[in-house]
Design a protein around this motif. Structure first.
Motif, PDB file in Angstrom:
ATOM      1  N   SER A   1      -0.556  11.381   3.365  1.00  0.00           N
ATOM      2  CA  SER A   1      -1.485  12.184   4.263  1.00  0.00           C
ATOM      3  C   SER A   1      -2.049  13.113   3.324  1.00  0.00           C
ATOM      4  O   SER A   1      -1.481  13.536   2.328  1.00  0.00           O
TER       5      SER A   1
ATOM      6  N   ARG B   1       0.844  -1.167   0.116  1.00  0.00           N
ATOM      7  CA  ARG B   1       0.033   0.420   0.273  1.00  0.00           C
ATOM      8  C   ARG B   1       0.872   1.384  -0.074  1.00  0.00           C
ATOM      9  O   ARG B   1       2.113   1.183   0.310  1.00  0.00           O
TER      10      ARG B   1
ATOM     11  N   TYR C   1       0.377   7.976  14.280  1.00  0.00           N
ATOM     12  CA  TYR C   1       0.999   7.010  13.143  1.00  0.00           C
ATOM     13  C   TYR C   1       1.052   5.621  13.422  1.00  0.00           C
ATOM     14  O   TYR C   1       0.880   4.664  12.788  1.00  0.00           O
TER      15      TYR C   1
ATOM     16  N   GLU D   1      -3.777   8.480   5.143  1.00  0.00           N
ATOM     17  CA  GLU D   1      -3.348   8.766   6.697  1.00  0.00           C
ATOM     18  C   GLU D   1      -3.752  10.100   6.954  1.00  0.00           C
ATOM     19  O   GLU D   1      -2.728  10.826   7.047  1.00  0.00           O
TER      20      GLU D   1
ATOM     21  N   TRP E   1      11.245   6.634   8.897  1.00  0.00           N
ATOM     22  CA  TRP E   1      10.485   5.774   9.983  1.00  0.00           C
ATOM     23  C   TRP E   1      11.318   4.916  10.710  1.00  0.00           C
ATOM     24  O   TRP E   1      10.786   4.230  11.469  1.00  0.00           O
TER      25      TRP E   1
ATOM     26  N   ILE F   1       6.371  -0.510   2.696  1.00  0.00           N
ATOM     27  CA  ILE F   1       7.263   0.209   2.105  1.00  0.00           C
ATOM     28  C   ILE F   1       7.210   1.812   2.475  1.00  0.00           C
ATOM     29  O   ILE F   1       6.208   2.200   2.030  1.00  0.00           O
ATOM     30  N   ARG F   2       8.250   2.254   3.058  1.00  0.00           N
ATOM     31  CA  ARG F   2       8.034   3.478   3.534  1.00  0.00           C
ATOM     32  C   ARG F   2       9.361   4.414   3.683  1.00  0.00           C
ATOM     33  O   ARG F   2      10.341   3.590   3.584  1.00  0.00           O
TER      34      ARG F   2
ATOM     35  N   GLY G   1       0.455   5.050   2.075  1.00  0.00           N
ATOM     36  CA  GLY G   1      -0.135   5.526   3.060  1.00  0.00           C
ATOM     37  C   GLY G   1      -0.206   7.266   3.037  1.00  0.00           C
ATOM     38  O   GLY G   1       0.517   7.692   3.930  1.00  0.00           O
TER      39      GLY G   1
HETATM   40  N1  GLU Z   1       1.653   8.659   6.213  1.00  0.00           N
HETATM   41  C1  GLU Z   1       2.960   8.367   6.166  1.00  0.00           C
HETATM   42  C2  GLU Z   1       3.917   9.063   5.489  1.00  0.00           C
HETATM   43  O1  GLU Z   1       3.276  10.001   4.517  1.00  0.00           O
HETATM   44  C3  GLU Z   1       3.118   6.834   5.466  1.00  0.00           C
HETATM   45  C4  GLU Z   1       4.311   6.095   5.947  1.00  0.00           C
HETATM   46  C5  GLU Z   1       3.992   4.695   5.380  1.00  0.00           C
HETATM   47  O2  GLU Z   1       3.748   4.311   4.447  1.00  0.00           O
HETATM   48  O3  GLU Z   1       3.668   4.014   6.363  1.00  0.00           O
HETATM   49  O4  GLU Z   1       4.977   9.393   5.529  1.00  0.00           O
END
Ligand code: GLU
Length: 546
Positions: free
Chosen positions: A42, A38, A232, A74, A254, A249-250, A40
């Protein structure tokens, strides 16, 4: 402390159990090895290149394996939310050819694992929040922002790790009566995870970076904010479990919060997804010459809208991002020049972990190759699509002359070394403008070697002997004959050797002709261009010089 009573006090409306949630979102029925991924984003209205970069990886990992790729919004930070932002994300991804199998859509959801907007999942998070309270793994915290600031200052002064943990976690051991009193007094609370004081290490095998070892979480981090919306960290763990993501995948920013996520997966008894922390997008700073992070404020190329406005073909962006993403992509492309990009076997283990360098010159050069390989009909339709949005006048023009435009797009493509004139749709509007009288203009200066009288004489002779049906060699013989008659060298090297014996060379003559016909000294083959323009336009443009 009666944990069940506390859970009931904090979450009186929650009646569902974690088991109910497991039943509502059962494991997906997918073939062995199929991946679920996915993005995510914002909904801030700003879609950046990093979103596309991660989307492309997710899309490949899912679709290459026959799995599912979905969009989750998100939106836990409502302060940053912008209206219409979901559409902006979907449209931008769509433009670049990234399609979701499920997830948030413009006016709702598509799929059985929704809602796909986090704020609409509040009830779901609360089920697990209540469950953690019952297990004494979470508690309400009433500390004010001022108190937390004070703690931070103290920690900085003592050179201690910042955060709420151990002795700083002042609300850890409140009695249920104290909690009730605070709530009755209208004090706001957040729900904190009860961290463990520990010197253990955790180890996570990241699919991109290999083994990551870090201290186990000891923080009483926030699970729910005072409005009941999750952080989060909590939302990520609950959602990626219930939506059955196999890979997360981010961005690498993080990594530092990974211990919190690992802790939550462990206490909830859930299988961790495979983490893939991707490299930050970098650029070479024009001033210092050093590498630095792309910045929203300084670098327009961080915004995905930049590439849309410039009219970079989605195919070029994919090709460019794959070059950044997989070290063996360029080699594969050389070996398979005509293969569809989806045939490239994308692999997480071939990803670079040092910052990915966004080099716009490289993008432009890739784009030239990509457009160079595209059939003229495809160029026409993509370019027209872009013009309809960004250059309405030009859209009218190429819609009015579709055949001429397609013929023009084919000029110089069958040569041994095909021309690669087009880089972007925006630049195409400029480069191709000479094919239409409506936009044609003379931009370059005529060669100084040809005086006014000679110029007139040349064009008069050229037009009187011009036969539109001449093939390219007959046509060129005629040009050479006039060149010679006017005292110019037919062979450029003769002029170089004896410049005094000639007024100039055939290069000056053909440049003059090319400028008269196209406005530019640097333009495609005159004979080919003349046949795209047609006899009437050719004669009309040249007669002006007689
Ligand atoms: N909302 C998070 C961002 O924009 C997503 C991080 C994720 O994919 O877990 O960095």
């Amino acid at each position: 402390m009666d944990n069940n009573a506390l859970a009931q006090l904090l979450f009186p409306d929650v009646t569902a159990s974690p088991d109910d949630m497991e039943k509502r979102f059962p494991p997906r029925q997918l073939p062995e090895g199929a991946n679920v991924t996915r993005i995510g984003p914002s909904p801030t209205g700003f879609v950046h290149l990093g979103n596309l970069y991660n989307a492309l990886i997710g899309e490949r990992i899912a679709h290459q394996s026959g799995g599912v790729f979905y969009l989750r919004i998100e939106d836990t930070d409502s302060k940053r939310e912008v209206e219409g932002a979901v559409d902006t994300v979907i449209n931008a991804m769509n433009y670049f050819g990234v399609h979701f199998d499920e997830g948030a859509v413009s006016d709702g959801d598509n799929g059985a694992y929704g809602p796909y907007r986090q704020r609409q999942r509040k009830d779901i998070y609360h089920v697990f929040a209540k469950h953690l309270v019952e297990r004494e793994l979470a508690y309400p915290c009433f500390m004010t922002a001022e108190e937390i600031d004070e703690i931070r200052e103290q920690q900085t002064a003592n050179k201690e790790n910042p955060g709420i943990y151990g002795k700083y976690a002042k609300c850890r051991d409140l009695t249920i009566e104290q909690i009730k009193e605070n709530i009755d007094a209208g004090k706001e609370w957040v729900l904190r995870f009860r961290g463990t004081e520990t010197d253990e290490y955790i180890s996570v095998v990241d699919a991109v970076r290999g083994k990551l070892e870090m201290p186990r979480n000891n923080m009483d981090f926030v699970l729910l904010k005072s409005d009941g919306i999750p952080t989060y960290h909590f939302a990520h763990v609950v959602d990626d479990h219930l939506m059955r993501s196999t890979h997360v995948i981010r961005g690498e920013e993080w990594i530092s919060s990974l211990p919190m996520h690992v802790e939550l997966f462990n206490v909830l008894g859930w299988k961790q997804p495979i983490y893939c922390h991707t490299a930050t997008l970098m650029k070479i700073d024009e001033e210092t010459g050093g590498k630095r992070k792309l910045s929203k404020r300084k670098d327009p190329e961080l915004a995905l809208s930049y590439y849309q406005q410039e009219g970079i073909s989605p195919d070029a962006i994919w090709e460019f991002l794959l070059t950044l993403l997989n070290s063996n992509f360029e080699e594969w492309r050389i070996a398979n020049p005509d293969a569809d990009i989806n045939e490239f076997p994308y692999s997480l283990s071939k990803m670079s972990i040092s910052g990915a360098l966004v080099d716009l010159d490289k993008l432009r050069s890739i784009s030239k190759d990509v457009i160079g390989r595209m059939p003229a009909e495809k160029i026409y339709s993509e370019w027209l699509g872009w013009c309809e949005k960004y250059n309405a006048d030009f859209a009218d023009l190429i819609r009015r002359y579709p055949e001429r435009t397609i013929a023009a797009l084919n000029v110089g493509r069958n040569a041994a070394k095909p021309r690669k004139d087009l880089e972007t749709w925006k630049q195409a509007c400029d480069f191709m403008s000479f094919y239409y009288d409506e936009t044609f203009k003379i931009s370059d200066d005529m060669p100084a070697e040809v005086d006014d009288a000679t110029r007139k004489e040349f064009f008069a002779e050229y037009l009187s002997s011009y036969d539109h049906s001449d093939d390219s060699s007959v046509w060129f013989d005629k040009v050479k004959a006039i060149t010679d008659k006017l005292g110019f060298a037919v062979k450029p090297k003769d002029y170089k050797k004896n410049p005094d014996q000639f007024k100039g060379s055939i290069v000056h003559i053909t440049n003059m002709l090319r400028i008269a016909l196209t406005g530019h000294a640097n333009a495609p083959d005159i004979h080919e261009v003349s046949h795209v323009l047609g006899e009437d336009i050719v004669r009309a443009r040249l007669e002006k010089f007689v």
